[in-house]
Scaffold this motif. Structure first.
Motif, mmCIF file in Angstrom:
data_model
loop_
_atom_site.group_PDB
_atom_site.id
_atom_site.type_symbol
_atom_site.label_atom_id
_atom_site.label_comp_id
_atom_site.label_asym_id
_atom_site.label_seq_id
_atom_site.Cartn_x
_atom_site.Cartn_y
_atom_site.Cartn_z
ATOM 1 N N UNK A 127 0.953 -1.193 0.064
ATOM 2 C CA UNK A 127 0.216 0.105 0.089
ATOM 3 C C UNK A 127 0.712 1.209 0.085
ATOM 4 N N UNK A 128 1.759 1.248 0.717
ATOM 5 C CA UNK A 128 2.826 2.431 0.903
ATOM 6 C C UNK A 128 3.203 2.661 -0.553
ATOM 7 N N UNK A 129 3.929 1.481 -1.346
ATOM 8 C CA UNK A 129 4.243 1.617 -2.797
ATOM 9 C C UNK A 129 3.232 2.212 -3.419
ATOM 10 N N UNK A 130 2.046 1.786 -3.375
ATOM 11 C CA UNK A 130 1.053 2.498 -4.303
ATOM 12 C C UNK A 130 1.027 4.020 -4.057
ATOM 13 N N UNK A 131 1.115 4.260 -3.065
ATOM 14 C CA UNK A 131 1.218 6.038 -2.687
ATOM 15 C C UNK A 131 2.679 6.522 -3.226
ATOM 16 N N UNK A 132 3.492 5.762 -2.882
ATOM 17 C CA UNK A 132 4.875 6.233 -3.049
ATOM 18 C C UNK A 132 5.391 6.556 -4.526
ATOM 19 N N UNK A 133 4.914 5.545 -5.263
ATOM 20 C CA UNK A 133 5.205 5.368 -6.626
ATOM 21 C C UNK A 133 4.060 6.198 -7.571
ATOM 22 N N UNK A 134 3.105 7.008 -6.916
ATOM 23 C CA UNK A 134 2.188 7.804 -7.582
ATOM 24 C C UNK A 134 2.619 8.565 -8.852
ATOM 25 N N UNK A 135 2.213 8.255 -9.965
ATOM 26 C CA UNK A 135 2.845 8.917 -11.407
ATOM 27 C C UNK A 135 4.252 8.256 -11.922
ATOM 28 N N UNK A 136 4.970 7.336 -11.279
ATOM 29 C CA UNK A 136 5.818 6.745 -11.562
ATOM 30 C C UNK A 136 5.793 5.459 -12.282
ATOM 31 N N UNK A 137 4.490 4.604 -12.185
ATOM 32 C CA UNK A 137 4.366 3.424 -12.378
ATOM 33 C C UNK A 137 4.884 2.735 -13.851
ATOM 34 N N UNK A 138 4.657 3.587 -14.818
ATOM 35 C CA UNK A 138 5.125 3.112 -15.876
ATOM 36 C C UNK A 138 7.081 3.085 -16.271
ATOM 37 N N UNK A 139 7.470 3.857 -15.178
ATOM 38 C CA UNK A 139 8.983 3.938 -15.070
ATOM 39 C C UNK A 139 9.729 2.605 -14.157
ATOM 40 N N UNK A 140 8.684 2.044 -13.647
ATOM 41 C CA UNK A 140 9.277 1.023 -12.699
ATOM 42 C C UNK A 140 9.035 -0.297 -13.239
#
Ligand code: NAP
Length: 276
Positions: free
Chosen positions: A60-73
């Motif tokens: 859940x933390x990652x869902x928030x922390x990676x907001x806007x970065x999903x496609x780079x990860x």
């Protein structure tokens, strides 16, 4: 960022980021998010997590922390062994997807071997792949005999085996890593700095002193000299993330490697795969 090839030819960063214990403490959240995002900006864009971590809190933390970065990860998560069968894998995956705020996991791993037959896990993983919920699947903490059994059970398309590997845990070099090498299967090294404990080792301090690096940077560079290794150190602090990124630029000389081999000898016989 240097890349490592998965067996199907797709490439992933050689250096990623672990997340065990991230997102569990509200007071540290802002710094942890900043560290993680800085790592992605610096190319450490393979992120490893698991449904187990914080009982879902880390996903859940990652869902928030990676907001806007999903496609780079390149997102890696792991399923509990008891959830890795026909009856529960789809649901476990859906829960992870929801917590991670994404529609796909790039690599989904069986966290360790449990009681469910490996062949059943293989079929369930392949079904998730067909459904587009996961892009690759693999395993973690499987020793050579388990890998042989996995292969016989139809798991020839496993993308990786995530294992405990660092200078003080060289056992897999005896037969597991050669077995994986023959199949062009990269190793994902977890706890690559032995949860920070390698910092006090005198051979690492000596080599680090010569190179103007830190002992943990040398420990990472030692793993990363292997073109088939992916290392996933966890760092909750910005300065640690930056130092880890710099480890990629360190080249160890034959003298450095000899000194490390002397202090941390390669295995001369089989020992069971260790786990943390
Ligand atoms: P690790 O990455 O070897 O060590 C993490 C510790 O080292 C943290 O205390 C961190 O401090 C510190 N650290 C990291 N970089 C540093 C640097 N440059 N200088 C000084 N200290 C540094 O241990 P790990 O978390 O056990 O393993 C890494 C990841 O592998 C996990 O997070 C998890 O994603 C995965 N893992 C998988 C399994 C499995 O069964 N498949 C088991 C264990 C771990 P700060 O956090 O304060 O920066």
């Amino acid at each position: 960022m240097r890349k490592v090839s998965l067996p199907d030819g797709e490439t992933v960063p050689a250096l990623g980021q672990g997340t065990w214990r991230l997102g569990e403490n509200r007071n540290r959240r802002a710094e942890e998010i900043a560290a993680l995002r800085e790592g992605v900006a610096q190319g450490l864009s393979l992120i490893d997590t698991a449904e187990m971590y914080g009982d879902g809190a880390t996903e859940s933390f990652l869902g928030e922390a990676l907001n806007g970065l999903r496609d780079q990860v390149f997102l890696v998560s792991k399923v509990y062994p008891q959830n890795a069968g026909r009856a529960r894998l789809t649901q476990a995956c859906e829960h992870s997807l929801r917590r991670l705020a994404t529609d796909r996991i790039d690599l989904y791993l069986l966290h360790w071997r449990g009681n469910i037959p490996l062949g059943e896990t293989v079929l369930a993983m392949q079904a998730l792949q067909t459904a587009g919920k996961i892009r690759h699947w693999g395993v973690s903490n499987l020793d050579t005999a388990d890998m042989q059994e996995l292969e016989k059970a139809g798991g020839t398309d496993a993308a990786t085996n995530q294992i405990l590997y660092n200078l003080t845990r060289r056992g897999p070099e005896f037969d597991l890593l050669p077995w994986m090498h023959e199949r062009r299967m990269p190793m994902m090294a977890y706890s690559p700095v032995e949860q920070g404990r390698l910092a006090g080792k005198s051979a690492l301090k000596t080599v680090a002193g010569r190179l103007g690096a830190t002992p943990l940077q040398v420990a990472l560079a030692w793993i990363l000299r292997n073109p088939e290794a992916i290392a996933i150190p966890k760092a909750a602090r910005l300065d640690h993330v930056r130092q880890n990124r710099q480890a990629l630029d360190i080249t160890l000389s034959p003298e450095d490697l000899a000194e490390l081999d002397k202090a941390f000898p390669a295995p001369v016989r089989k020992a069971p795969l260790e786990m943390l």
